[in-house]
Design an enzyme around this catalytic site. Sequence first.
Site, PDB file in Angstrom:
ATOM      1  N   THR A  61       0.834  -1.189   0.000  1.00 35.94           N
ATOM      2  CA  THR A  61       0.000   0.000   0.000  1.00 35.94           C
ATOM      3  C   THR A  61       0.878   1.252   0.000  1.00 35.94           C
ATOM      4  O   THR A  61       2.109   1.169  -0.119  1.00 35.94           O
ATOM      5  CB  THR A  61      -0.976  -0.013   1.200  1.00 35.94           C
ATOM      6  OG1 THR A  61      -1.930   1.037   1.035  1.00 35.94           O
ATOM      7  CG2 THR A  61      -0.248   0.137   2.528  1.00 35.94           C
ATOM      8  N   LYS A  65       3.596   1.272  -3.770  1.00 34.32           N
ATOM      9  CA  LYS A  65       3.059   0.525  -4.898  1.00 34.32           C
ATOM     10  C   LYS A  65       3.889   0.685  -6.173  1.00 34.32           C
ATOM     11  O   LYS A  65       3.869  -0.189  -7.036  1.00 34.32           O
ATOM     12  CB  LYS A  65       1.609   0.942  -5.174  1.00 34.32           C
ATOM     13  CG  LYS A  65       0.640   0.548  -4.068  1.00 34.32           C
ATOM     14  CD  LYS A  65      -0.787   0.864  -4.437  1.00 34.32           C
ATOM     15  CE  LYS A  65      -1.748   0.435  -3.325  1.00 34.32           C
ATOM     16  NZ  LYS A  65      -3.162   0.627  -3.704  1.00 34.32           N
ATOM     17  N   ASP A 102      -6.001  -4.272  -7.412  1.00 34.90           N
ATOM     18  CA  ASP A 102      -6.806  -3.094  -7.081  1.00 34.90           C
ATOM     19  C   ASP A 102      -7.815  -2.787  -8.184  1.00 34.90           C
ATOM     20  O   ASP A 102      -8.977  -2.486  -7.913  1.00 34.90           O
ATOM     21  CB  ASP A 102      -5.915  -1.867  -6.869  1.00 34.90           C
ATOM     22  CG  ASP A 102      -5.290  -1.822  -5.483  1.00 34.90           C
ATOM     23  OD1 ASP A 102      -5.858  -2.420  -4.557  1.00 34.90           O
ATOM     24  OD2 ASP A 102      -4.238  -1.171  -5.330  1.00 34.90           O
ATOM     25  N   GLY A 130      -1.988   9.292  -7.863  1.00 35.10           N
ATOM     26  CA  GLY A 130      -1.025   8.325  -7.337  1.00 35.10           C
ATOM     27  C   GLY A 130      -1.279   6.922  -7.852  1.00 35.10           C
ATOM     28  O   GLY A 130      -1.981   6.711  -8.846  1.00 35.10           O
ATOM     29  N   GLY A 131      -0.700   5.935  -7.153  1.00 31.43           N
ATOM     30  CA  GLY A 131      -0.829   4.544  -7.570  1.00 31.43           C
ATOM     31  C   GLY A 131      -2.261   4.054  -7.608  1.00 31.43           C
ATOM     32  O   GLY A 131      -2.652   3.314  -8.515  1.00 31.43           O
ATOM     33  N   ALA A 132      -3.081   4.473  -6.641  1.00 30.10           N
ATOM     34  CA  ALA A 132      -4.487   4.049  -6.622  1.00 30.10           C
ATOM     35  C   ALA A 132      -5.241   4.621  -7.819  1.00 30.10           C
ATOM     36  O   ALA A 132      -6.120   3.965  -8.385  1.00 30.10           O
ATOM     37  CB  ALA A 132      -5.150   4.490  -5.325  1.00 30.10           C
ATOM     38  N   ARG A 152      -3.236  18.129  -7.738  1.00 31.70           N
ATOM     39  CA  ARG A 152      -2.788  19.412  -7.191  1.00 31.70           C
ATOM     40  C   ARG A 152      -1.890  20.140  -8.170  1.00 31.70           C
ATOM     41  O   ARG A 152      -1.897  21.374  -8.237  1.00 31.70           O
ATOM     42  CB  ARG A 152      -2.044  19.202  -5.869  1.00 31.70           C
ATOM     43  CG  ARG A 152      -2.931  18.771  -4.715  1.00 31.70           C
ATOM     44  CD  ARG A 152      -2.104  18.444  -3.494  1.00 31.70           C
ATOM     45  NE  ARG A 152      -1.223  17.298  -3.739  1.00 31.70           N
ATOM     46  CZ  ARG A 152      -0.360  16.799  -2.865  1.00 31.70           C
ATOM     47  NH1 ARG A 152      -0.239  17.365  -1.679  1.00 31.70           N
ATOM     48  NH2 ARG A 152       0.375  15.748  -3.160  1.00 31.70           N
ATOM     49  N   LEU A 207     -12.345   5.626  -2.277  1.00 32.83           N
ATOM     50  CA  LEU A 207     -11.568   4.417  -2.045  1.00 32.83           C
ATOM     51  C   LEU A 207     -11.270   4.202  -0.559  1.00 32.83           C
ATOM     52  O   LEU A 207     -10.922   3.099  -0.145  1.00 32.83           O
ATOM     53  CB  LEU A 207     -10.252   4.468  -2.830  1.00 32.83           C
ATOM     54  CG  LEU A 207     -10.288   3.826  -4.227  1.00 32.83           C
ATOM     55  CD1 LEU A 207     -11.303   4.530  -5.132  1.00 32.83           C
ATOM     56  CD2 LEU A 207      -8.904   3.861  -4.872  1.00 32.83           C
TER      57      LEU A 207
END
Length: 247
Positions: A61, A65, A102, A130-132, A152, A207
Amino acid sequence: MPEFGLLGRSLKHSFSQTYFTQKFHNLGLDDHRYELFELATINELPALLAAHPELRGLNVTIPYKEQVWPFLNEVAPSAARVGAVNVIEFQEGGRLVGHNTDYIGFRESLRGFLPKGGLADFRALVLGSGGASKAVEVALKDLGIGYWVVSRNAMGAGLTYQELTPRLLQEHQLIINTTPLGTFPEVHECPPIPYGALSSQHYLYDLIYNPRETEFMQRGQAAGAQTKNGFEMLCLQAEAAWEIWNK
């Protein structure tokens, strides 16, 4: 004693240990255990592996990742497609193979959340890069849902939060939070979007699963939007990981 675990930097919010401990109990696997491994940097991974020779599988996590890739012997197509690893398979000879479950968990959870049929009619805003976020993007492509990524910082093919106008929010019925904003214990945080533009036509997916209802979700509910947290996604991706570890 077969051992499994979760790699991350701060894991106080994680439900994975509870989930797998209960699963082992239900399956009568009393000799199995699942541990939380908090690493200050991913460079501590080799020492962790040496200290735990009974490891049979790992979840990964935030923020590792993507950082874990150099430590793997192979990356499966699922992880290569997403660009992030959330499951490590231990093969014979100490080989480590990275996978991504995921996007499978999110795709199937989202499919059940949105109205049946007409998925391609939806347009989405993906909050975070990000990775998610990468897993969410692959799932949206699988489902034929067009999207913008909101970050951002300025991106070539995305939007910044400053560029996210009320009109854009109204034109995108599906809004997905992939950032950690609102995760316990910082439960009053939320992504900076124009919440006043939300309506009963919107679907908000977060998430995050701890807390059960984030500030992001609560603001959506106040506007009449449908909301869902990431708990089902967690369960679905965990089951997919279990299949990989036991294939």
